[in-house]
Design a protein around this motif. Structure first.
Motif, PDB file in Angstrom:
ATOM      1  N   SER A  13       0.908  -1.207  -0.077  1.00 35.90           N
ATOM      2  CA  SER A  13       0.013   0.032  -0.072  1.00 35.90           C
ATOM      3  C   SER A  13       0.914   1.209  -0.053  1.00 35.90           C
ATOM      4  N   PRO A  14       0.447   2.378  -0.822  1.00 39.25           N
ATOM      5  CA  PRO A  14      -0.820   2.617  -1.273  1.00 39.25           C
ATOM      6  C   PRO A  14      -0.849   2.123  -3.008  1.00 39.25           C
ATOM      7  N   ASP A  15       0.173   1.449  -3.273  1.00 38.41           N
ATOM      8  CA  ASP A  15       0.211   1.239  -4.745  1.00 38.41           C
ATOM      9  C   ASP A  15      -1.114   0.526  -5.227  1.00 38.41           C
ATOM     10  N   ARG A  16      -1.780   0.687  -6.376  1.00 46.02           N
ATOM     11  CA  ARG A  16      -3.039  -0.036  -6.864  1.00 46.02           C
ATOM     12  C   ARG A  16      -2.777  -1.280  -7.067  1.00 46.02           C
ATOM     13  N   SER A  17      -3.556  -2.249  -6.466  1.00 49.52           N
ATOM     14  CA  SER A  17      -3.710  -3.682  -6.984  1.00 49.52           C
ATOM     15  C   SER A  17      -4.429  -3.878  -7.899  1.00 49.52           C
ATOM     16  N   ASN A  18      -4.495  -4.262  -9.191  1.00 45.24           N
ATOM     17  CA  ASN A  18      -5.275  -4.611 -10.308  1.00 45.24           C
ATOM     18  C   ASN A  18      -6.128  -5.783  -9.884  1.00 45.24           C
ATOM     19  N   THR A  19      -5.712  -6.663  -8.926  1.00 40.49           N
ATOM     20  CA  THR A  19      -6.620  -7.902  -8.760  1.00 40.49           C
ATOM     21  C   THR A  19      -7.696  -7.273  -7.546  1.00 40.49           C
ATOM     22  N   VAL A  77      -6.950 -13.256  -2.951  1.00 41.82           N
ATOM     23  CA  VAL A  77      -7.140 -12.340  -4.176  1.00 41.82           C
ATOM     24  C   VAL A  77      -5.377 -12.456  -4.537  1.00 41.82           C
ATOM     25  N   THR A  78      -5.303 -13.021  -5.962  1.00 45.09           N
ATOM     26  CA  THR A  78      -3.970 -12.930  -6.148  1.00 45.09           C
ATOM     27  C   THR A  78      -3.713 -12.665  -7.556  1.00 45.09           C
ATOM     28  N   PRO A  79      -2.475 -12.086  -8.214  1.00 40.96           N
ATOM     29  CA  PRO A  79      -2.268 -11.884  -9.532  1.00 40.96           C
ATOM     30  C   PRO A  79      -1.869 -13.265 -10.001  1.00 40.96           C
ATOM     31  N   THR A  80      -1.485 -13.171 -11.490  1.00 38.93           N
ATOM     32  CA  THR A  80      -1.012 -14.454 -11.924  1.00 38.93           C
ATOM     33  C   THR A  80       0.397 -13.892 -12.526  1.00 38.93           C
ATOM     34  N   TRP A  81       1.508 -14.659 -12.129  1.00 42.77           N
ATOM     35  CA  TRP A  81       2.970 -14.493 -12.435  1.00 42.77           C
ATOM     36  C   TRP A  81       3.369 -15.888 -13.117  1.00 42.77           C
ATOM     37  N   VAL A 120      -8.516 -13.948  -9.419  1.00 39.45           N
ATOM     38  CA  VAL A 120      -7.452 -13.756 -10.071  1.00 39.45           C
ATOM     39  C   VAL A 120      -7.262 -12.531 -11.149  1.00 39.45           C
ATOM     40  N   THR A 121      -6.344 -12.205 -11.425  1.00 43.12           N
ATOM     41  CA  THR A 121      -6.259 -11.195 -12.596  1.00 43.12           C
ATOM     42  C   THR A 121      -4.610 -11.475 -13.179  1.00 43.12           C
ATOM     43  N   GLY A 122      -4.516 -11.140 -14.451  1.00 40.65           N
ATOM     44  CA  GLY A 122      -3.119 -11.235 -15.049  1.00 40.65           C
ATOM     45  C   GLY A 122      -3.194 -10.765 -16.514  1.00 40.65           C
ATOM     46  N   ASN A 123      -2.172  -9.949 -17.086  1.00 42.92           N
ATOM     47  CA  ASN A 123      -2.418  -9.705 -18.472  1.00 42.92           C
ATOM     48  C   ASN A 123      -1.798 -10.974 -19.380  1.00 42.92           C
ATOM     49  N   GLU A 124      -1.666 -12.029 -18.767  1.00 42.21           N
ATOM     50  CA  GLU A 124      -1.243 -13.209 -19.252  1.00 42.21           C
ATOM     51  C   GLU A 124      -2.450 -14.416 -18.748  1.00 42.21           C
ATOM     52  N   PRO A 159       2.005 -10.547 -23.029  1.00 38.90           N
ATOM     53  CA  PRO A 159       1.861  -9.192 -22.614  1.00 38.90           C
ATOM     54  C   PRO A 159       0.677  -8.496 -23.062  1.00 38.90           C
ATOM     55  N   GLY A 160       0.213  -7.409 -22.335  1.00 37.60           N
ATOM     56  CA  GLY A 160      -0.769  -6.671 -22.871  1.00 37.60           C
ATOM     57  C   GLY A 160      -1.089  -5.814 -21.564  1.00 37.60           C
ATOM     58  N   ALA A 161      -2.612  -4.923 -21.915  1.00 39.71           N
ATOM     59  CA  ALA A 161      -2.984  -3.908 -20.882  1.00 39.71           C
ATOM     60  C   ALA A 161      -3.317  -4.798 -19.626  1.00 39.71           C
ATOM     61  N   GLU A 162      -3.469  -3.781 -18.497  1.00 36.84           N
ATOM     62  CA  GLU A 162      -3.663  -4.346 -17.347  1.00 36.84           C
ATOM     63  C   GLU A 162      -5.093  -4.193 -17.111  1.00 36.84           C
ATOM     64  N   TYR A 163      -5.846  -4.655 -16.156  1.00 37.17           N
ATOM     65  CA  TYR A 163      -7.034  -4.673 -15.980  1.00 37.17           C
ATOM     66  C   TYR A 163      -7.924  -3.372 -15.990  1.00 37.17           C
ATOM     67  N   PRO A 164      -7.216  -2.402 -15.041  1.00 34.05           N
ATOM     68  CA  PRO A 164      -8.125  -0.789 -15.220  1.00 34.05           C
ATOM     69  C   PRO A 164      -7.623  -0.258 -16.592  1.00 34.05           C
TER      70      PRO A 164
END
Length: 202
Positions: A13-19, A77-81, A120-124, A159-164
């Motif tokens: 925090s305070p960085d934005r989390s896409n997930t 709540v987790t991103p994909t890496w 889950v979110t991820g640009n992959e 690779p690609g755009a992120e969720y927001p």
């Protein structure tokens, strides 16, 4: 009824989390059903590695553990890496391993009669693998994982755009998130009314 959202983003925090942005859809839907929703971001806590509940002075995990036991619903709540859950999600599961040997007053494992789901979110791609890994581990601990107790968003292969940063797939992910909240609440309510009894051979 209480729900705890455990964020396994790598960002503090305070960085934005896409997930977390997608997870808020689920949180809002649970809130609409009268569920009290809490959040914890593990990256803010510096949780050390281990497979016990309390590693002693300076270990923040016991407070998270207490919140898990105070909640009928858990949402991871987790991103994909690289097609896998975040390292913090793995750390969380390792610390939760201690729950296998912890029991309630009636002798049932402490995770019994609680439900869990995954965001889950991820640009992959790889979301289904991430959901399967986390859901399987939570079921091992004793959580009930209802059908369709997950939602995800990804941009697609590569690779690609992120969720927001795009509207791609948002409508589907949000609708699936509301369905996830519906199913979690329904099964948690059923378990409250008719909990899994203690195993007679334990």
């Amino acid at each position: 009824m209480k729900a705890l959202f455990v964020s396994c983003t790598l960002k503090k925090s305070p960085d934005r989390s896409n997930t977390e942005l997608l997870a808020q859809v689920v949180a809002d839907a649970l809130g609409d059903k009268g569920v009290e929703v809490g959040h914890v971001r593990l990256a803010d806590l510096d949780v050390p590695p281990g497979v016990v509940t309390d590693l002693g002075a300076g270990d923040p995990w016991p407070q998270v553990h207490a919140r898990l036991l105070d909640s009928e619903i858990l949402v991871v709540v987790t991103p994909t890496w690289l097609g896998r859950p975040s390292s913090i999600a793995q750390r969380m599961l390792e610390r939760m391993d201690a729950m296998l040997s912890e029991t309630a007053d009636d002798g049932t494992p402490v995770a019994y009669n609680r439900v869990a789901g995954v965001v889950v979110t991820g640009n992959e791609d790889g979301a289904h693998h991430v959901i399967s890994e986390i859901s399987g581990a939570l079921a091992d601990l004793g959580y009930t994982v209802p059908g369709q107790a997950w939602t995800y968003w990804n941009q697609g292969p590569g690779p690609g755009a992120e969720y927001p940063d795009t509207d791609h797939g948002h409508e589907w992910s949000a609708r699936t998130g509301r369905l996830m909240a519906h199913n979690l609440h329904a099964v948690a309510t059923a378990l409250q009314a008719r909990p899994v009894p203690p195993f007679p051979e334990s």
